[in-house]
Design a protein around this motif. Sequence first.
Motif, mmCIF file in Angstrom:
data_model
loop_
_atom_site.group_PDB
_atom_site.id
_atom_site.type_symbol
_atom_site.label_atom_id
_atom_site.label_comp_id
_atom_site.label_asym_id
_atom_site.label_seq_id
_atom_site.Cartn_x
_atom_site.Cartn_y
_atom_site.Cartn_z
ATOM 1 N N THR A 1 -22.502 20.313 16.369
ATOM 2 C CA THR A 1 -21.816 21.157 15.399
ATOM 3 C C THR A 1 -20.385 20.659 15.310
ATOM 4 O O THR A 1 -19.696 20.555 16.330
ATOM 5 C CB THR A 1 -21.842 22.635 15.846
ATOM 6 N N VAL A 2 -19.950 20.319 14.109
ATOM 7 C CA VAL A 2 -18.582 19.840 13.904
ATOM 8 C C VAL A 2 -17.911 20.766 12.902
ATOM 9 O O VAL A 2 -18.396 20.935 11.775
ATOM 10 C CB VAL A 2 -18.550 18.382 13.413
ATOM 11 N N ASN A 3 -16.844 21.384 13.328
ATOM 12 C CA ASN A 3 -16.084 22.320 12.490
ATOM 13 C C ASN A 3 -16.983 23.409 11.904
ATOM 14 O O ASN A 3 -16.873 23.770 10.739
ATOM 15 C CB ASN A 3 -15.326 21.574 11.388
ATOM 16 N N GLY A 4 -17.918 23.874 12.731
ATOM 17 C CA GLY A 4 -18.798 24.965 12.340
ATOM 18 C C GLY A 4 -20.014 24.565 11.543
ATOM 19 O O GLY A 4 -20.819 25.406 11.151
ATOM 20 N N GLU A 5 -20.202 23.276 11.307
ATOM 21 C CA GLU A 5 -21.325 22.788 10.508
ATOM 22 C C GLU A 5 -22.229 21.902 11.359
ATOM 23 O O GLU A 5 -21.747 21.010 12.067
ATOM 24 C CB GLU A 5 -20.773 21.983 9.324
ATOM 25 N N SER A 6 -23.539 22.122 11.269
ATOM 26 C CA SER A 6 -24.491 21.268 11.988
ATOM 27 C C SER A 6 -24.536 19.910 11.312
ATOM 28 O O SER A 6 -24.693 19.821 10.088
ATOM 29 C CB SER A 6 -25.887 21.888 11.977
ATOM 30 N N VAL A 7 -24.369 18.865 12.113
ATOM 31 C CA VAL A 7 -24.378 17.499 11.588
ATOM 32 C C VAL A 7 -25.218 16.621 12.492
ATOM 33 O O VAL A 7 -25.445 16.946 13.660
ATOM 34 C CB VAL A 7 -22.945 16.913 11.476
ATOM 35 N N SER A 8 -25.650 15.500 11.948
ATOM 36 C CA SER A 8 -26.318 14.490 12.760
ATOM 37 C C SER A 8 -26.037 13.134 12.139
ATOM 38 O O SER A 8 -25.738 13.028 10.943
ATOM 39 C CB SER A 8 -27.818 14.752 12.872
ATOM 40 N N ALA A 9 -26.105 12.120 12.972
ATOM 41 C CA ALA A 9 -25.869 10.757 12.498
ATOM 42 C C ALA A 9 -26.662 9.804 13.375
ATOM 43 O O ALA A 9 -26.878 10.061 14.560
ATOM 44 C CB ALA A 9 -24.385 10.421 12.550
ATOM 45 N N ASP A 10 -27.092 8.728 12.783
ATOM 46 C CA ASP A 10 -27.757 7.663 13.515
ATOM 47 C C ASP A 10 -26.680 6.681 13.966
ATOM 48 O O ASP A 10 -25.979 6.098 13.127
ATOM 49 C CB ASP A 10 -28.782 6.955 12.637
ATOM 50 N N VAL A 11 -26.528 6.540 15.279
ATOM 51 C CA VAL A 11 -25.473 5.698 15.837
ATOM 52 C C VAL A 11 -26.038 4.770 16.907
ATOM 53 O O VAL A 11 -27.074 5.046 17.495
ATOM 54 C CB VAL A 11 -24.337 6.550 16.449
ATOM 55 N N GLU A 12 -25.334 3.690 17.158
ATOM 56 C CA GLU A 12 -25.678 2.829 18.276
ATOM 57 C C GLU A 12 -25.292 3.562 19.556
ATOM 58 O O GLU A 12 -24.349 4.364 19.557
ATOM 59 C CB GLU A 12 -24.927 1.504 18.175
ATOM 60 N N PRO A 13 -25.974 3.300 20.660
ATOM 61 C CA PRO A 13 -25.661 3.992 21.914
ATOM 62 C C PRO A 13 -24.209 3.828 22.365
ATOM 63 O O PRO A 13 -23.662 4.690 23.028
ATOM 64 C CB PRO A 13 -26.613 3.357 22.927
ATOM 65 N N ARG A 14 -23.559 2.745 21.989
ATOM 66 C CA ARG A 14 -22.171 2.487 22.406
ATOM 67 C C ARG A 14 -21.118 3.106 21.486
ATOM 68 O O ARG A 14 -19.926 2.954 21.724
ATOM 69 C CB ARG A 14 -21.939 0.988 22.492
ATOM 70 N N THR A 15 -21.543 3.814 20.450
ATOM 71 C CA THR A 15 -20.607 4.413 19.493
ATOM 72 C C THR A 15 -19.791 5.514 20.157
ATOM 73 O O THR A 15 -20.335 6.421 20.777
ATOM 74 C CB THR A 15 -21.374 4.990 18.285
ATOM 75 N N LEU A 16 -18.485 5.413 20.004
ATOM 76 C CA LEU A 16 -17.587 6.437 20.540
ATOM 77 C C LEU A 16 -17.596 7.655 19.623
ATOM 78 O O LEU A 16 -17.848 7.542 18.420
ATOM 79 C CB LEU A 16 -16.169 5.895 20.647
ATOM 80 N N LEU A 17 -17.290 8.811 20.192
ATOM 81 C CA LEU A 17 -17.227 10.034 19.391
ATOM 82 C C LEU A 17 -16.230 9.880 18.248
ATOM 83 O O LEU A 17 -16.521 10.282 17.120
ATOM 84 C CB LEU A 17 -16.862 11.233 20.271
ATOM 85 N N VAL A 18 -15.091 9.275 18.504
ATOM 86 C CA VAL A 18 -14.095 9.094 17.443
ATOM 87 C C VAL A 18 -14.661 8.247 16.301
ATOM 88 O O VAL A 18 -14.390 8.509 15.127
ATOM 89 C CB VAL A 18 -12.770 8.505 17.979
ATOM 90 N N GLN A 19 -15.461 7.250 16.631
ATOM 91 C CA GLN A 19 -16.070 6.412 15.592
ATOM 92 C C GLN A 19 -17.082 7.205 14.782
ATOM 93 O O GLN A 19 -17.149 7.069 13.562
ATOM 94 C CB GLN A 19 -16.748 5.191 16.219
ATOM 95 N N LEU B 1 -17.078 10.444 14.267
ATOM 96 C CA LEU B 1 -16.340 11.386 13.421
ATOM 97 C C LEU B 1 -15.753 10.683 12.197
ATOM 98 O O LEU B 1 -15.886 11.164 11.073
ATOM 99 C CB LEU B 1 -15.219 12.056 14.226
ATOM 100 N N ARG B 2 -15.111 9.561 12.418
ATOM 101 C CA ARG B 2 -14.428 8.865 11.327
ATOM 102 C C ARG B 2 -15.389 8.091 10.415
ATOM 103 O O ARG B 2 -15.342 8.232 9.202
ATOM 104 C CB ARG B 2 -13.380 7.901 11.890
ATOM 105 N N GLU B 3 -16.248 7.280 11.013
ATOM 106 C CA GLU B 3 -17.045 6.341 10.243
ATOM 107 C C GLU B 3 -18.349 6.923 9.721
ATOM 108 O O GLU B 3 -18.816 6.525 8.653
ATOM 109 C CB GLU B 3 -17.329 5.094 11.083
ATOM 110 N N HIS B 4 -18.950 7.845 10.460
ATOM 111 C CA HIS B 4 -20.229 8.405 10.042
ATOM 112 C C HIS B 4 -20.069 9.743 9.327
ATOM 113 O O HIS B 4 -20.885 10.072 8.465
ATOM 114 C CB HIS B 4 -21.178 8.555 11.236
#
Length: 156
Positions: free
Chosen positions: A8-26, A28-31
């Motif tokens: 949940t990001v800012n009260g909204e349920s979200v999901s993204a397909d990421v590589e295992p090494r993806t940082l949380l900041v990446q 948030l910003r890129e996905h």
Amino acid sequence: MTLTVSMTVNGESVSADVEPRTLLVQMLREHLGLTGTHVGCDTSQCGTCVVHVNGESLKSCTMLAVQAEGADVTTIEGVADGETLHPMQQAFHENHGLQCGFCTPGMIMSSLDLVKNNPDPSEREIREWLEGNLCRCTGYHNIVKSIDAGAKAMRS
């Protein structure tokens, strides 16, 4: 290989397909397109990437996105109430707590955690809390002044 990460990001349920090494900041910003969380140093020294994870401030460049699976994340974009600034954001605006603005999101997110834990911090306590946040413009005097004013506004 990618993994689906949901939170949940800012009260909204979200999901993204990421590589295992993806940082949380990446993530948030890129996905998710939440570019208010900045990347300043890539070494967890500057604090521009601070977000709240399950209510605690955390440098999002130190956490993998997969570690935030199921977490409640708040970024600077989730602090205001629509067009109405949060009292801490308003205090930064009114007290000139920003110059270039690059460090401001991290400063605000860190200061919100400080005030949650200590609603009436002294100047010394504010300065100590911000030791992990760097301002390239050296605007610390007005940042401390802003946090003090924001804490007062939040108490009233």
